[in-house]
Write an enzyme that holds these catalytic residues in place. Structure first.
Site, PDB file in Angstrom:
ATOM      1  N   THR A 113      -4.253   0.206   5.556  1.00  0.00           N
ATOM      2  CA  THR A 113      -4.606  -0.241   4.464  1.00  0.00           C
ATOM      3  C   THR A 113      -4.041  -1.656   4.142  1.00  0.00           C
ATOM      4  OG1 THR A 113      -5.409   1.732   3.494  1.00  0.00           O
ATOM      5  CG2 THR A 113      -5.547  -0.146   2.103  1.00  0.00           C
TER       6      THR A 113
ATOM      7  N   ARG B 255       4.137  10.584  -5.498  1.00  0.00           N
ATOM      8  CA  ARG B 255       5.522  10.854  -5.637  1.00  0.00           C
ATOM      9  C   ARG B 255       6.247  10.529  -6.760  1.00  0.00           C
ATOM     10  NH1 ARG B 255       4.500  10.166  -0.130  1.00  0.00           N
ATOM     11  NH2 ARG B 255       6.173   8.217  -0.419  1.00  0.00           N
TER      12      ARG B 255
ATOM     13  N   HIS C 259       0.936  -0.992   0.055  1.00  0.00           N
ATOM     14  CA  HIS C 259       0.066  -0.014   0.125  1.00  0.00           C
ATOM     15  C   HIS C 259       0.819   1.357  -0.059  1.00  0.00           C
ATOM     16  CE1 HIS C 259      -3.259   2.905   0.876  1.00  0.00           C
ATOM     17  NE2 HIS C 259      -2.598   3.224   1.869  1.00  0.00           N
TER      18      HIS C 259
ATOM     19  N   GLU D  64     -10.718   1.890   3.210  1.00  0.00           N
ATOM     20  CA  GLU D  64      -9.283   1.230   3.474  1.00  0.00           C
ATOM     21  C   GLU D  64      -9.604   0.160   3.783  1.00  0.00           C
ATOM     22  OE1 GLU D  64      -7.083   4.220   5.435  1.00  0.00           O
ATOM     23  OE2 GLU D  64      -6.200   5.060   3.310  1.00  0.00           O
TER      24      GLU D  64
ATOM     25  N   GLN E 143      -8.200  14.658   1.389  1.00  0.00           N
ATOM     26  CA  GLN E 143      -6.774  14.344   1.968  1.00  0.00           C
ATOM     27  C   GLN E 143      -5.545  15.085   1.183  1.00  0.00           C
ATOM     28  OE1 GLN E 143      -6.607  10.271   2.041  1.00  0.00           O
ATOM     29  NE2 GLN E 143      -4.528  10.039   2.826  1.00  0.00           N
TER      30      GLN E 143
ATOM     31  N   ASP F 122     -11.419   2.288   7.261  1.00  0.00           N
ATOM     32  CA  ASP F 122     -11.173   3.623   7.584  1.00  0.00           C
ATOM     33  C   ASP F 122     -11.579   4.325   6.270  1.00  0.00           C
ATOM     34  OD1 ASP F 122      -9.822   5.654   8.933  1.00  0.00           O
ATOM     35  OD2 ASP F 122      -7.863   5.194   8.231  1.00  0.00           O
TER      36      ASP F 122
HETATM   37 MN    MN Z   1      -6.029   4.123   7.275  1.00  0.00          MN
END
Ligand code: MN
Length: 429
Positions: free
Chosen positions: A358, A151, A142, A208, A249, A242
């Protein structure tokens, strides 16, 4: 070591479905409202919920040091604080009470009426009052996927990742039990190419796939927990969704990490499966790729072979399983997480919850979020009943399931299910 309660040959006198998540070898703990609207601590065998408060009042736990009201509570915190020795005595006793040859409860009609409920006449509650909630980031697959997308694929993992289990402190007020719907969150987002944010509904709501473990009182301020003692302080595990708003985010998380994109809701499955019940499913964690500092070096098998899946069900339609993963893929295990969490002396209390992060596996079908499954929306995920999904749409239900299976026995977690409702609209006056 856990005992006869784990004997795969053990049978119960209760009638239970063949492939149930809850055979007599499981004996999870939860909290429910009875048909008389009384809240109690209970366990589950097959499709029966068992009232431990009533069993205790009727004398079935005689000889085990328990306070009179230990099960007549709306959370498991005090029972969990009693410690591992007590959990084991209680789990063993429950196993004995329901074991095939034991007729004490089986043949007492009056007691049966007070103790046993069918699952459809009770209402499951949050099993613990969660004091503190921490979310780790312990799946290498993950972290690598996210790092590659946002990135640089050549340096997907940040320099600290292979040296410590990265985590952030979450918020417990929005952790909800399976079955409670949540509204699509709103917030600030930065549109592609824009320099200023806009406000509106999140368009990138995601799940998640995680598991979370629940601790007992573990240490005093200042005292680290050694890695090889950590499991003594872990009561058990639940499935954990989650919920995440990816657009909120990506704008908010610099430099202090996740905030409103993560704390609008997280869902847990309602039955806590004990580490003792999972004992037959112990397995190795992945081998460390960097030499670990001594406080993170452990001995023995510290992971568990738990099959996990996520299904997506559009309103009124069939569900599609979109992900199959396994808890054993986690690079950092629970013992390392707890040792790291307390190495600075941070206290951990009864009812604290630690999310795994995750849980993505090595193959694209085992990725544990829509972000990864649809690769940031570039590869929509096909659904059985037609249509596809990049992220979660209004009135979709996300269902997580988990179970362990060997030749003799299946130990499962039931469901962790949540419907995503449209944005909250205040009632017009
Ligand atoms: Mn999480």
């Amino acid at each position: 070591m856990p005992s006869k309660a784990n004997d795969p040959k053990r049978k119960t006198w209760l009638e239970i479905p063949k492939n149930t998540d809850f055979p007599i070898q499981n004996i999870p703990f939860g909290v429910f409202l009875t048909r008389d609207d009384i809240i109690t601590i209970g366990t589950r065998i097959g499709d029966y919920a068992i009232d431990l408060g009533a069993l205790h009042q009727l004398g079935y736990f005689e000889g085990i040091p328990l306070t009179d009201d230990i099960f007549l509570q709306d959370t498991l915190n005090d029972f969990i604080a009693d410690g591992r020795k007590t959990w084991r005595l209680v789990r063993d006793r429950i196993s004995d009470i329901f074991e095939k040859s034991n007729t004490a409860l089986k043949d007492n009609k009056e007691h049966l009426d007070r103790v046993i409920f069918s699952m459809d006449e009770i209402e499951m509650q949050l099993p613990v009052q969660i004091g503190d909630y921490t979310d780790f980031y312990s799946s290498k697959e993950h972290a690598t996927n996210v790092g590659s997308m946002f990135r640089d694929p050549d340096n997907a993992l940040l320099p600290n990742w292979l040296h410590l289990p990265v985590a952030y402190h979450g918020r417990s007020s929005s952790i909800i039990p399976s079955g409670i719907p949540v509204h699509r969150p709103q917030g600030q987002k930065l549109p592609n190419g824009a320099t200023k944010p806009i406000f509106g509904p999140s368009r990138l709501v995601d799940f998640e796939l995680e598991m979370a473990f629940i601790t007992t009182d573990a240490n005093e301020l200042g005292q680290p927990i050694p890695v090889d003692e950590a499991e003594d302080y872990i009561f058990g595990l639940v499935l954990f969704n989650d919920w995440s708003a990816r657009d909120i985010q990506s704008w908010e998380y610099v430099p202090l990490g996740p905030f409103l994109a993560k704390n609008f809701a997280s869902t847990i499955s309602c039955w806590i499966v004990t580490l003792d019940a999972l004992e037959p499913f112990r397995t190795e964690s992945p081998k460390p790729e960097e030499e670990l500092l001594p406080y993170l070096q452990y001995t023995g098998k510290k992971s568990f072979d738990i099959n996990l899946e996520v299904a997506l069900q559009p309103d009124g339609k069939k569900e599609t399983v979109v992900c199959k993963s396994n808890f054993k893929h986690l690079y950092w295990n629970m013992s390392q997480q707890l040792a790291h969490h307390t190495i600075n002396g941070c206290p951990v209390n009864s009812g604290d919850m630690m999310g795994s992060g995750t849980i993505s596996g090595p193959t694209p079908k085992s990725f544990g979020s829509m972000l990864e499954l649809s690769w940031k929306g570039s590869k929509p995920v096909k659904l059985k009943d037609g249509g596809d999904r990049k992220f979660i749409e209004d009135n979709d239900t996300v269902v997580m399931r988990g179970y362990c299976q060997n030749d003799g026995v299946r130990i499962g977690f039931g469901e962790c299910s949540t419907k995503l409702l449209p944005v909250f609209e205040p009632k017009k006056k």
